[in-house]
Design a protein around this motif. Structure first.
Motif, PDB file in Angstrom:
ATOM      1  N   ASN A  19       0.929  -1.289  -0.075  1.00 37.31           N
ATOM      2  CA  ASN A  19      -0.125   0.072  -0.032  1.00 37.31           C
ATOM      3  C   ASN A  19       0.967   1.330   0.039  1.00 37.31           C
ATOM      4  OD1 ASN A  19      -1.632   2.124   0.802  1.00 37.31           O
ATOM      5  ND2 ASN A  19      -2.971   0.875   1.693  1.00 37.31           N
ATOM      6  N   ASP A  20       1.162   1.812  -1.149  1.00 39.68           N
ATOM      7  CA  ASP A  20       2.146   2.774  -1.358  1.00 39.68           C
ATOM      8  C   ASP A  20       1.838   4.122  -0.701  1.00 39.68           C
ATOM      9  OD1 ASP A  20       0.265   3.120  -3.454  1.00 39.68           O
ATOM     10  OD2 ASP A  20       1.725   3.977  -4.683  1.00 39.68           O
ATOM     11  N   ALA A  21       0.438   4.552  -0.692  1.00 37.98           N
ATOM     12  CA  ALA A  21      -0.249   5.564  -0.178  1.00 37.98           C
ATOM     13  C   ALA A  21       0.065   5.586   1.433  1.00 37.98           C
ATOM     14  CB  ALA A  21      -1.601   5.720  -0.401  1.00 37.98           C
ATOM     15  N   ARG A  22      -0.249   4.342   2.049  1.00 38.60           N
ATOM     16  CA  ARG A  22      -0.144   4.302   3.440  1.00 38.60           C
ATOM     17  C   ARG A  22       1.464   4.314   3.843  1.00 38.60           C
ATOM     18  NH1 ARG A  22      -3.916   3.759   7.637  1.00 38.60           N
ATOM     19  NH2 ARG A  22      -3.020   2.048   9.108  1.00 38.60           N
ATOM     20  N   ASN A  24       3.762   5.972   2.186  1.00 35.95           N
ATOM     21  CA  ASN A  24       3.940   7.341   2.101  1.00 35.95           C
ATOM     22  C   ASN A  24       3.507   8.484   3.233  1.00 35.95           C
ATOM     23  OD1 ASN A  24       5.579   6.984  -0.259  1.00 35.95           O
ATOM     24  ND2 ASN A  24       3.776   7.546  -1.643  1.00 35.95           N
ATOM     25  N   ASN A  40       4.289  18.983   0.333  1.00 37.45           N
ATOM     26  CA  ASN A  40       3.601  18.070  -0.780  1.00 37.45           C
ATOM     27  C   ASN A  40       2.889  18.781  -1.831  1.00 37.45           C
ATOM     28  OD1 ASN A  40       2.700  15.463  -1.967  1.00 37.45           O
ATOM     29  ND2 ASN A  40       0.823  15.698  -0.522  1.00 37.45           N
TER      30      ASN A  40
END
Length: 144
Positions: A19-22, A24, A40
């Motif tokens: 889970n790349d969003a998690r 990051n 961001n």
């Protein structure tokens, strides 16, 4: 539902779910907890240098268009596929990007195919990978 008459081998990857969003968000929170300033939606326009040493960046807020000079004692290139662009800027004495875009040297974007299949092809918590396609790319199939 797969034709397994020519199947020679199989394997199951247990480390393929990510889970790349998690990750990051967790990375940003950890950095902030350790004293970092995290930005961001900012585009680096120029690296700020003093006596050849990096002291910060000139950045643009991509949502508002505002530009800022941001000074730092340490700067991390966490730009993912844009890492080469920052490295090229670092090679310039003024920290400016090259006039003409250059071919990637360190980070080459991958090209792959992701196909979503109905859940009756295999268990819901598994995916399929075809590592030997005619065009040389790996095809990933995720079951939803």
């Amino acid at each position: 539902m797969m034709d397994d008459s020519n199947l020679k081998a199989t394997c199951v990857y247990h480390d393929g779910t990510f889970n790349d969003a998690r990750m990051n968000a967790t990375l940003a929170i950890t950095a902030i907890d350790n004293g970092a300033t995290v930005l961001n939606y900012m585009e680096v326009l120029q690296l700020l240098k003093e006596d050849g040493k990096l002291i910060g960046v000139r950045a643009k807020n991509r949502e508002t268009g505002e530009e800022f000079n941001i000074k730092a004692t340490a700067t991390v290139n966490a730009t993912g596929p844009f890492a080469d662009k920052l490295l090229e800027m670092d090679e310039d004495p003024l920290g400016l990007p090259p006039k003409k875009p250059e071919a990637p040297r360190m980070v080459v974007p991958s090209s792959g195919v992701h196909v979503v299949l109905p859940e009756y092809y295999c268990p819901r918590d598994m995916g399929l990978l075809d590592p030997s396609t005619a065009d040389g790319r790996k095809k990933k199939f995720k079951i939803f």
